[in-house]
Design an enzyme around this catalytic site. Structure first.
Site, PDB file in Angstrom:
ATOM      1  N   HIS A 171     -66.499  46.174  73.140  1.00 44.31           N
ATOM      2  CA  HIS A 171     -66.128  47.342  73.938  1.00 44.31           C
ATOM      3  C   HIS A 171     -66.005  48.522  72.992  1.00 44.31           C
ATOM      4  O   HIS A 171     -65.464  48.392  71.890  1.00 44.31           O
ATOM      5  CB  HIS A 171     -64.801  47.088  74.665  1.00 44.31           C
ATOM      6  CG  HIS A 171     -64.216  48.336  75.245  1.00 44.31           C
ATOM      7  ND1 HIS A 171     -64.936  49.176  76.073  1.00 44.31           N
ATOM      8  CD2 HIS A 171     -62.991  48.910  75.105  1.00 44.31           C
ATOM      9  CE1 HIS A 171     -64.172  50.199  76.412  1.00 44.31           C
ATOM     10  NE2 HIS A 171     -62.995  50.067  75.843  1.00 44.31           N
ATOM     11  N   ASN A 183     -66.207  56.168  75.202  1.00 50.68           N
ATOM     12  CA  ASN A 183     -65.645  54.978  75.843  1.00 50.68           C
ATOM     13  C   ASN A 183     -65.974  55.021  77.336  1.00 50.68           C
ATOM     14  O   ASN A 183     -65.388  55.811  78.077  1.00 50.68           O
ATOM     15  CB  ASN A 183     -64.127  54.965  75.601  1.00 50.68           C
ATOM     16  CG  ASN A 183     -63.452  53.762  76.232  1.00 50.68           C
ATOM     17  OD1 ASN A 183     -64.045  53.033  77.017  1.00 50.68           O
ATOM     18  ND2 ASN A 183     -62.194  53.555  75.890  1.00 50.68           N
ATOM     19  N   CYS A 221     -60.850  48.539  80.855  1.00 44.81           N
ATOM     20  CA  CYS A 221     -61.872  48.498  79.798  1.00 44.81           C
ATOM     21  C   CYS A 221     -62.291  47.076  79.435  1.00 44.81           C
ATOM     22  O   CYS A 221     -63.285  46.892  78.734  1.00 44.81           O
ATOM     23  CB  CYS A 221     -61.395  49.240  78.557  1.00 44.81           C
ATOM     24  SG  CYS A 221     -61.147  50.993  78.865  1.00 44.81           S
TER      25      CYS A 221
HETATM   26  O1  UT7 Z   1     -60.550  51.433  75.980  1.00 43.87           O
HETATM   27  C1  UT7 Z   1     -59.216  51.073  76.149  1.00 43.87           C
HETATM   28  C2  UT7 Z   1     -58.605  50.771  74.869  1.00 43.87           C
HETATM   29  N1  UT7 Z   1     -58.354  52.007  74.159  1.00 43.87           N
HETATM   30  C3  UT7 Z   1     -57.982  51.967  72.925  1.00 43.87           C
HETATM   31  O2  UT7 Z   1     -57.876  50.898  72.360  1.00 43.87           O
HETATM   32  C4  UT7 Z   1     -57.649  53.251  72.253  1.00 43.87           C
HETATM   33  C5  UT7 Z   1     -56.713  52.979  71.133  1.00 43.87           C
HETATM   34  N2  UT7 Z   1     -56.237  54.177  70.472  1.00 43.87           N
HETATM   35  C6  UT7 Z   1     -57.019  54.981  69.728  1.00 43.87           C
HETATM   36  O3  UT7 Z   1     -58.217  54.820  69.672  1.00 43.87           O
HETATM   37  C7  UT7 Z   1     -56.342  56.049  68.906  1.00 43.87           C
HETATM   38  O4  UT7 Z   1     -54.947  55.853  68.955  1.00 43.87           O
HETATM   39  C8  UT7 Z   1     -56.673  57.484  69.381  1.00 43.87           C
HETATM   40  C9  UT7 Z   1     -58.112  57.838  69.033  1.00 43.87           C
HETATM   41  C10 UT7 Z   1     -56.451  57.628  70.845  1.00 43.87           C
HETATM   42  C11 UT7 Z   1     -55.785  58.494  68.632  1.00 43.87           C
HETATM   43  O5  UT7 Z   1     -55.938  58.339  67.221  1.00 43.87           O
HETATM   44  P1  UT7 Z   1     -54.654  58.171  66.291  1.00 43.87           P
HETATM   45  O6  UT7 Z   1     -55.138  58.125  64.901  1.00 43.87           O
HETATM   46  O7  UT7 Z   1     -53.866  57.006  66.804  1.00 43.87           O
HETATM   47  O8  UT7 Z   1     -53.899  59.528  66.523  1.00 43.87           O
HETATM   48  P2  UT7 Z   1     -52.420  59.782  67.049  1.00 43.87           P
HETATM   49  O9  UT7 Z   1     -52.327  59.527  68.514  1.00 43.87           O
HETATM   50  O10 UT7 Z   1     -51.443  59.091  66.150  1.00 43.87           O
HETATM   51  O11 UT7 Z   1     -52.294  61.327  66.815  1.00 43.87           O
HETATM   52  C12 UT7 Z   1     -52.363  61.895  65.485  1.00 43.87           C
HETATM   53  C13 UT7 Z   1     -52.319  63.401  65.599  1.00 43.87           C
HETATM   54  C14 UT7 Z   1     -51.199  63.908  66.503  1.00 43.87           C
HETATM   55  O12 UT7 Z   1     -50.695  65.101  65.940  1.00 43.87           O
HETATM   56  P3  UT7 Z   1     -49.311  65.093  65.114  1.00 43.87           P
HETATM   57  O13 UT7 Z   1     -48.281  64.580  66.076  1.00 43.87           O
HETATM   58  O14 UT7 Z   1     -49.557  64.150  63.958  1.00 43.87           O
HETATM   59  O15 UT7 Z   1     -49.140  66.510  64.717  1.00 43.87           O
HETATM   60  C15 UT7 Z   1     -51.902  64.226  67.782  1.00 43.87           C
HETATM   61  O16 UT7 Z   1     -51.257  65.236  68.531  1.00 43.87           O
HETATM   62  O17 UT7 Z   1     -53.532  63.875  66.190  1.00 43.87           O
HETATM   63  C16 UT7 Z   1     -53.228  64.734  67.278  1.00 43.87           C
HETATM   64  N3  UT7 Z   1     -54.306  64.634  68.278  1.00 43.87           N
HETATM   65  C17 UT7 Z   1     -55.404  65.395  68.244  1.00 43.87           C
HETATM   66  N4  UT7 Z   1     -55.781  66.357  67.397  1.00 43.87           N
HETATM   67  C18 UT7 Z   1     -56.972  66.940  67.628  1.00 43.87           C
HETATM   68  C19 UT7 Z   1     -54.380  63.778  69.329  1.00 43.87           C
HETATM   69  N5  UT7 Z   1     -55.538  63.980  69.983  1.00 43.87           N
HETATM   70  C20 UT7 Z   1     -56.192  64.984  69.324  1.00 43.87           C
HETATM   71  C21 UT7 Z   1     -57.420  65.644  69.526  1.00 43.87           C
HETATM   72  N6  UT7 Z   1     -57.775  66.603  68.645  1.00 43.87           N
HETATM   73  N7  UT7 Z   1     -58.263  65.312  70.527  1.00 43.87           N
END
Ligand code: UT7
Length: 328
Positions: free
Chosen positions: A255, A285, A114
């Site tokens: 990005h 993305n 990325c």
């Molecule tokens: O381009 C390369 C660089 N990429 C990045 O920099 C991406 C960086 N990361 C992010 O943008 C975020 O971490 C994400 C958007 C990927 C995820 O957001 P988050 O606020 O960090 O969520 P999380 O991974 O901590 O997950 C929170 C909850 C989890 O459930 P529990 O364990 O709290 O019950 C996940 O299972 O959200 C759940 N979850 C979803 N729920 C509904 C994860 N993906 C989804 C989904 N829909 N698609």
């Protein structure tokens, strides 16, 4: 007089097919509300079955070449930033070069996921400033949909396909060493890698390991926590080299990984909210394509004008991150 890389044109291409959050929520356990709230993404594009990365790249390149007013005979360097090449070899840049009818100079790929476009732009700018090449086509192009695990809701909602390109030309111009940001062109770049953090974002396959392309695996939350710090630090480094404050930029073209990361960087560096070019809602993305696609969007709708000061940044698998500053 100083030899500098000037951005003389930009272009973009998005495949026709739109994949909405609503549609995704019918195949994985997610919702439009969750995706919009956590990422800012509303929809993304998906390449057609018969479209490969080089096809997307060629469309974006033609668009950029038209704006720059150059033909294939004028280009002597083609750099494609991609993580989703048409083939293991030759380089996608070589395929793009042939499709465009470019016959001079060299063509090669850059692999920094990325952050690939920032790496590619820095590479091209150095070639041009060194005087070895005259006119470069720098392209970010991805068909990330081909390496996404469509059963993994944590990653499949994030990525989309697309391509963006810039034409850079070496020009001998007056640059005041005390005010390097006053003149047009590439002013400063900073590119960084920390391979110890490779497990934050990677694919679980490869030519010499599994013999397959593999699928995207990500520790999103850990990656998120790295993002704002590293991106902001790279931007500050670039600003210091250019003898400006980050808040002096006219446009911030980041990005497009996550709206919350963009807002975090804006707050950290006290940038104006209205200087951010965000395409995340419509593109998702698109990895290496996202920066030139966003730049082209703001160029075409009249926001970015010739002479404006532009800051770009990226962060991706590797871990790779970096920033760049240029005057359009
Ligand atoms: O381009 C390369 C660089 N990429 C990045 O920099 C991406 C960086 N990361 C992010 O943008 C975020 O971490 C994400 C958007 C990927 C995820 O957001 P988050 O606020 O960090 O969520 P999380 O991974 O901590 O997950 C929170 C909850 C989890 O459930 P529990 O364990 O709290 O019950 C996940 O299972 O959200 C759940 N979850 C979803 N729920 C509904 C994860 N993906 C989804 C989904 N829909 N698609």
């Amino acid at each position: 007089m100083t030899l500098r890389a000037i951005v003389t044109g930009s272009g973009g291409y998005l495949p026709e097919r739109i994949l909405t959050n609503e549609e995704l929520s019918r195949t994985v356990d997610t919702s439009d509300e969750w995706i919009r709230a956590r990422t800012g993404i509303g929809e993304r594009r998906i390449a057609a079955a018969d479209e490969v990365t080089s096809d997307l790249a060629v469309n974006a390149a033609r668009d950029a070449m038209a704006e720059a007013g150059v033909g294939p005979g004028d280009v002597d360097l083609v750099i494609v930033a991609t993580t989703t090449p048409d083939r293991t070899f030759p380089a996608t840049a070589a395929i793009v070069q042939a499709k465009l009818g470019v016959e001079n100079g060299a063509a090669f790929d850059v692999q920094a996921v990325c952050c690939g476009f920032v790496f590619a732009l820095a590479t091209a700018a150095n070639f041009l400033a060194a005087g070895s090449h005259k006119r470069a086509l720098v392209i970010g192009a991805e068909t990330f949909s081909r390496i996404v695990d469509w059963t993994d809701r944590a990653t499949c909602v994030l990525f989309g396909d697309g391509a963006g390109a810039m034409v850079l030309e070496a020009q001998d111009i007056d640059v005041d060493p005390d005010a390097p940001a006053a003149a047009r062109g590439l002013i400063a770049t900073e590119i960084r890698t920390d391979g110890r953090l490779a497990d934050l974002l990677y694919v679980d396959g490869g030519v010499s390991s599994t013999g397959t392309a593999g699928q995207v695996r990500m520790q999103g939350n850990r990656l998120f926590r790295q993002a704002v710090d590293r991106i902001a630090n790279a931007m500050v480094t670039v600003a210091e080299r250019a003898r400006i404050a980050p808040a002096d930029v006219d446009w911030f073209v980041p990005h497009q990984a996550n709206e919350r990361i963009l807002n975090g960087v804006v707050d950290r560096l006290a940038l104006r909210r209205d200087c951010v070019v965000s395409t995340i809602a419509g593109h998702g993305n698109t990895s290496a394509a996202s920066i030139p696609l966003a730049y082209t969007t703001a160029r075409r709708d009249g926001r970015i004008k010739t002479g404006d000061l532009i800051m770009i940044e990226g962060l991706g698998g590797g871990l790779t991150w970096g920033a760049g500053l240029f005057r359009a």
